[in-house]
Design a protein around this motif. Structure first.
Motif, PDB file in Angstrom:
ATOM      1  N   UNK A 169      58.262  62.774  51.012  1.00 36.70           N
ATOM      2  CA  UNK A 169      58.301  63.064  49.578  1.00 36.70           C
ATOM      3  C   UNK A 169      59.706  62.733  49.070  1.00 36.70           C
ATOM      4  N   UNK A 170      59.863  62.484  47.772  1.00 35.32           N
ATOM      5  CA  UNK A 170      61.209  62.261  47.229  1.00 35.32           C
ATOM      6  C   UNK A 170      62.141  63.439  47.504  1.00 35.32           C
ATOM      7  N   UNK A 171      61.601  64.655  47.462  1.00 32.47           N
ATOM      8  CA  UNK A 171      62.429  65.833  47.725  1.00 32.47           C
ATOM      9  C   UNK A 171      62.955  65.840  49.159  1.00 32.47           C
ATOM     10  N   UNK A 172      62.109  65.458  50.107  1.00 28.67           N
ATOM     11  CA  UNK A 172      62.542  65.408  51.506  1.00 28.67           C
ATOM     12  C   UNK A 172      63.558  64.289  51.705  1.00 28.67           C
ATOM     13  N   UNK A 173      63.317  63.145  51.089  1.00 29.86           N
ATOM     14  CA  UNK A 173      64.233  62.009  51.234  1.00 29.86           C
ATOM     15  C   UNK A 173      65.614  62.346  50.682  1.00 29.86           C
ATOM     16  N   UNK A 174      65.669  63.151  49.630  1.00 26.26           N
ATOM     17  CA  UNK A 174      66.957  63.508  49.029  1.00 26.26           C
ATOM     18  C   UNK A 174      67.827  64.317  49.983  1.00 26.26           C
TER      19      UNK A 174
END
Length: 55
Positions: free
Chosen positions: A34-39
């Motif tokens: 997810x974008x949140x995990x990638x951040x």
């Protein structure tokens, strides 16, 4: 286009202020992130995942 969306990732430790990195939504989909995990990942983490997954 969602595949052209970019999501920021953290710089490599010690490289803060020297570069900005982002990954595409298409790459996140390939890696199942997810974008949140990638951040929460840095460039080194992303390169490691790409090598493992063969993305």
């Amino acid at each position: 286009m969602p595949e052209r969306e970019l999501h920021p990732i953290r710089p490599l430790p010690g490289a803060e202020g020297k570069g900005t990195f982002a990954v595409s939504a298409a790459l996140l989909d390939l890696l199942g992130l997810s974008p949140e995990h990638a951040a929460r990942l840095d460039l080194g983490d992303m390169l490691h995942l790409i090598r493992e997954e063969g993305a």
